[in-house]
Design an enzyme around this catalytic site. Structure first.
Site, short mmCIF file in Angstrom:
data_model
loop_
_atom_site.label_atom_id
_atom_site.label_comp_id
_atom_site.label_asym_id
_atom_site.label_seq_id
_atom_site.Cartn_x
_atom_site.Cartn_y
_atom_site.Cartn_z
N ASP A 13 -4.85 -5.28 0.05
CA ASP A 13 -5.51 -4.64 -1.02
C ASP A 13 -4.72 -4.38 -2.15
O ASP A 13 -5.07 -3.86 -3.22
CB ASP A 13 -6.32 -3.23 -0.68
CG ASP A 13 -6.94 -3.33 0.50
OD1 ASP A 13 -7.50 -4.39 0.74
OD2 ASP A 13 -6.98 -2.38 1.35
N LYS A 16 -5.19 -9.69 -4.48
CA LYS A 16 -5.03 -10.97 -4.12
C LYS A 16 -6.50 -11.90 -4.39
O LYS A 16 -6.19 -13.03 -5.11
CB LYS A 16 -4.79 -11.33 -2.68
CG LYS A 16 -3.41 -10.53 -2.10
CD LYS A 16 -3.43 -10.77 -0.67
CE LYS A 16 -4.43 -9.85 0.15
NZ LYS A 16 -4.41 -8.49 0.27
N GLY A 40 -10.74 -8.20 2.61
CA GLY A 40 -11.73 -7.80 1.70
C GLY A 40 -11.33 -7.95 0.52
O GLY A 40 -10.37 -7.35 0.12
N HIS A 41 -11.51 -9.36 -0.30
CA HIS A 41 -10.93 -9.57 -1.44
C HIS A 41 -11.98 -9.69 -2.60
O HIS A 41 -12.92 -10.29 -2.65
CB HIS A 41 -10.33 -11.11 -1.26
CG HIS A 41 -9.38 -11.33 -0.30
ND1 HIS A 41 -8.96 -12.65 -0.01
CD2 HIS A 41 -8.76 -10.23 0.46
CE1 HIS A 41 -8.00 -12.15 0.83
NE2 HIS A 41 -7.82 -11.10 1.17
N GLN A 219 -4.13 -9.68 4.00
CA GLN A 219 -3.46 -8.62 4.34
C GLN A 219 -2.29 -8.63 3.51
O GLN A 219 -2.24 -9.05 2.15
CB GLN A 219 -3.19 -8.79 5.77
CG GLN A 219 -4.49 -8.34 6.65
CD GLN A 219 -5.38 -9.44 6.96
OE1 GLN A 219 -4.73 -10.42 7.39
NE2 GLN A 219 -6.55 -9.27 6.85
P1 GDP Z 1 -7.42 -7.80 -2.08
O1 GDP Z 1 -7.49 -7.45 -0.78
O2 GDP Z 1 -5.84 -7.99 -2.18
O3 GDP Z 1 -8.06 -8.98 -2.69
O4 GDP Z 1 -7.58 -6.49 -2.76
P2 GDP Z 1 -9.08 -5.61 -2.92
O5 GDP Z 1 -10.11 -6.41 -3.65
O6 GDP Z 1 -9.12 -5.11 -1.45
O7 GDP Z 1 -8.66 -4.55 -3.91
C1 GDP Z 1 -7.98 -4.43 -5.05
C2 GDP Z 1 -8.94 -3.71 -5.90
O8 GDP Z 1 -8.59 -3.41 -7.07
C3 GDP Z 1 -10.47 -4.35 -6.16
O9 GDP Z 1 -11.48 -3.40 -6.29
C4 GDP Z 1 -10.29 -5.13 -7.42
O10 GDP Z 1 -11.21 -5.44 -8.22
C5 GDP Z 1 -9.15 -4.22 -8.22
N1 GDP Z 1 -8.32 -4.61 -9.23
C6 GDP Z 1 -7.57 -5.83 -8.97
N2 GDP Z 1 -6.66 -5.87 -10.08
C7 GDP Z 1 -6.80 -4.82 -10.70
C8 GDP Z 1 -6.19 -4.32 -11.86
O11 GDP Z 1 -5.22 -4.98 -12.51
N3 GDP Z 1 -6.59 -3.15 -12.37
C9 GDP Z 1 -7.90 -2.51 -12.00
N4 GDP Z 1 -8.09 -1.33 -12.44
N5 GDP Z 1 -8.23 -2.97 -10.86
C10 GDP Z 1 -7.92 -3.97 -10.45
P1 IMO Z 2 -6.78 -7.53 2.70
O1 IMO Z 2 -6.59 -8.99 2.90
C1 IMO Z 2 -5.75 -3.51 4.21
C2 IMO Z 2 -5.30 -3.14 8.32
C3 IMO Z 2 -6.15 -2.24 9.08
C4 IMO Z 2 -5.50 -1.68 10.14
C5 IMO Z 2 -4.73 -2.91 10.62
C6 IMO Z 2 -4.97 -3.70 11.58
O2 IMO Z 2 -8.25 -6.98 2.16
O3 IMO Z 2 -5.59 -6.94 1.96
P2 IMO Z 2 -7.00 -5.26 11.83
O4 IMO Z 2 -8.63 -4.96 11.86
O5 IMO Z 2 -6.45 -6.30 11.25
O6 IMO Z 2 -6.68 -5.47 13.43
O7 IMO Z 2 -6.43 -3.91 11.50
O8 IMO Z 2 -4.69 -3.91 9.48
N1 IMO Z 2 -5.79 -4.17 7.49
C7 IMO Z 2 -6.02 -4.15 6.27
N2 IMO Z 2 -5.36 -3.23 5.31
N3 IMO Z 2 -6.36 -4.71 3.59
C8 IMO Z 2 -6.53 -5.69 4.60
O9 IMO Z 2 -7.03 -6.84 4.15
C9 IMO Z 2 -6.57 -5.45 5.77
N4 IMO Z 2 -6.73 -5.98 6.94
C10 IMO Z 2 -6.37 -5.46 7.95
O10 IMO Z 2 -6.79 -1.26 8.16
O11 IMO Z 2 -4.54 -0.61 9.58
MG MG Z 3 -8.76 -5.79 0.32
#
Ligand code: GDP
Ligand code: IMO
Ligand code: MG
Length: 406
Positions: A13, A16, A40-41, A219
């Site tokens: 998170d 990416k 979840g991207h 991840q």
């Molecule tokens: P990922 O799994 O690495 O793709 O990241 P997620 O989407 O799960 O979580 C990142 C969150 O931060 C999302 O809600 C993005 O919209 C938000 N985000 C990403 N970059 C920035 C930033 O520079 N500033 C802020 N405020 N939000 C950001």
């Molecule tokens: P993105 O790509 C954050 C965590 C789960 C748990 C562990 C194992 O959005 O960054 P799993 O379901 O993979 O067997 O769970 O890994 N986990 C993540 N945490 N972002 C993710 O993906 C994750 N994918 C798995 O919360 O701790």
């Molecule tokens: Mg994510």
């Protein structure tokens, strides 16, 4: 030939999805190499928010070929749902724009069922990920190629047989509902079929032709099955090695970008040395809207940990950092950063002054307050890796690309 890999460097998170979507504008191919619907991207274009789970984050970019490599585990039902969500906003990738490796393993209803019953102590996403990879390793997995050669029904029956003793012991009433779900799964497989093929030749051809190829990690480094905080990890290789086994085509990665959140978050259980349990942690969660993009769970929050990032950099050889969410730190009087560990293994902190100005969508590095620039310089010096991309907001336009891969 230019290849660029974007990897999470913490516990996921980091942002990416945003970074890959941005770089996809100059990419010919975007390829996912591990993970599945646990990811979840999030991508924001103006007011439009898209959360991708299994589809590569190049899927919103016209003309970009999106590949899902053999290192991924694919949940056909969720993939079909994801495609329907995209169709609702007018994005309809056909097999010319999207392909799933025939060697990728399928996440079946059996995996999700068992994960739901047994994944609790790790705090998994409940998406069946660990059990799909486990079945791959114990050689009772079902590959996407089974959709092409007519072996799907037999393979599922064999897999169910393998799990039956455990199910009988832990959930003896599961049978009828599980069979109903397998029926729904089979229907989703029919919709997935046109996208399944051996992606290695086209990836190889693209690399040979000098195309811009972007590898998208899911991840993060600390969730890597081998190099992460085992057993509180996911079940795939999130570090750079996973990109080669997860696609099956060699390439030297020219640009190796680590996505680093300006602080740290973690979802699920496991160690988190710089975690903040009190009001500062809650404040960070509110500032960063730190709730899981896949499960909606509140993310645990804490200070940046350079000690762990240094280890991640050693594993994956980062050539640049994509630093995200710097804007979320505005207004904090001071910032702490773990730089190492003491003799008892506890984090040793440096304290840096904060800044009060709103930096959302900052137009240049020069426009940042001096203390924000000092925070960036500190990270660069400590890690020995330059900041190539700076993100100061969720929208793709709220980004400074300091070193473009293409
Ligand atoms: P990922 O799994 O690495 O793709 O990241 P997620 O989407 O799960 O979580 C990142 C969150 O931060 C999302 O809600 C993005 O919209 C938000 N985000 C990403 N970059 C920035 C930033 O520079 N500033 C802020 N405020 N939000 C950001
Ligand atoms: P993105 O790509 C954050 C965590 C789960 C748990 C562990 C194992 O959005 O960054 P799993 O379901 O993979 O067997 O769970 O890994 N986990 C993540 N945490 N972002 C993710 O993906 C994750 N994918 C798995 O919360 O701790
Ligand atoms: Mg994510």
């Amino acid at each position: 030939m230019t290849t660029c890999i974007v990897m999470g460097s913490q516990w996921g998170d980091e942002g990416k999805g945003k970074v890959v979507d941005l770089l996809a504008r100059g990419a010919d191919v975007v390829v996912r190499f591990q993970g599945g619907a646990n990811a979840g991207h999030t991508i924001w274009h103006g007011q439009r928010k898209v959360v991708l789970h299994q589809l590569p984050s190049g899927v919103l970019t016209p003309g970009c070929l999106n590949l899902v490599g053999n290192g991924s585990v694919v949940d056909p039902e969720r993939l079909v749902e994801e495609l329907a969500e995209l169709a609702a906003i007018g994005v309809r990738p056909g097999p010319d724009a999207l392909a799933v490796s025939s060697l990728a393993h399928l996440v079946t209803p059996i995996h999700k069922w068992v994960d739901g019953l047994a994944g609790g102590h790790i705090g998994t996403t409940g998406r069946g990920i660990g059990f799909a990879y486990a079945d791959k390793a114990r050689r009772v997995g079902v590959r996407a190629g089974a959709l092409l050669d007519g072996t799907l029904a037999t393979a599922i029956a064999q897999q169910l047989e393998q799990h039956q003793p455990w199910l009988d012991a832990h959930d003896p009433g599961a049978g009828p509902e599980l069979l109903r779900r397998i029926e729904l799964f089979t229907r989703a497989c029919d919709q997935l079929r046109p996208f399944v093929r051996d992606i290695r030749p086209e990836l190889h051809d693209a690399l040979q032709a000098g195309s811009n190829v972007l590898y998208e990690g899911a991840q993060g480094a600390l969730l890597d099955l081998d190099h992460g905080t085992y057993p509180f990890v996911t079940s795939s290789s999130t570090a750079i090695g996973g990109a080669l086994t997860g696609t099956g085509v060699y390439t030297p990665f020219e640009h190796r970008f680590a996505v680093v959140k300006a602080y740290t978050t973690r979802v699920g259980n496991g160690p988190f040395p710089t975690e903040l349990h009190g009001p500062i942690g809650e404040d960070l969660r509110a500032r960063g809207h730190e709730y899981g993009a896949t499960t909606g769970r509140p993310r645990r929050c804490g200070w940046l940990d350079l000690h762990l990032l240094r280890e991640a950099a050693r594993t994956s050889g980062y050539s640049g950092i994509a630093l995200t969410k710097l804007d979320c730190l505005s207004g904090l009087p001071e910032l702490r950063v773990a730089t190492g560990r003491d003799a008892d293994g506890q984090p040793v902190y440096a304290t840096l002054p904060g800044w009060s100005e709103d930096i959302l969508g900052a137009p240049s590095l020069e426009a940042l307050p001096a203390n924000a620039r000092a925070y960036l310089d500190f990270i660069t010096e400590q890690l020995g890796v330059p900041i190539s991309i700076l993100s100061t907001g969720p929208d793709r336009d709220q980004t400074l690309v300091l070193e473009a891969p293409w």
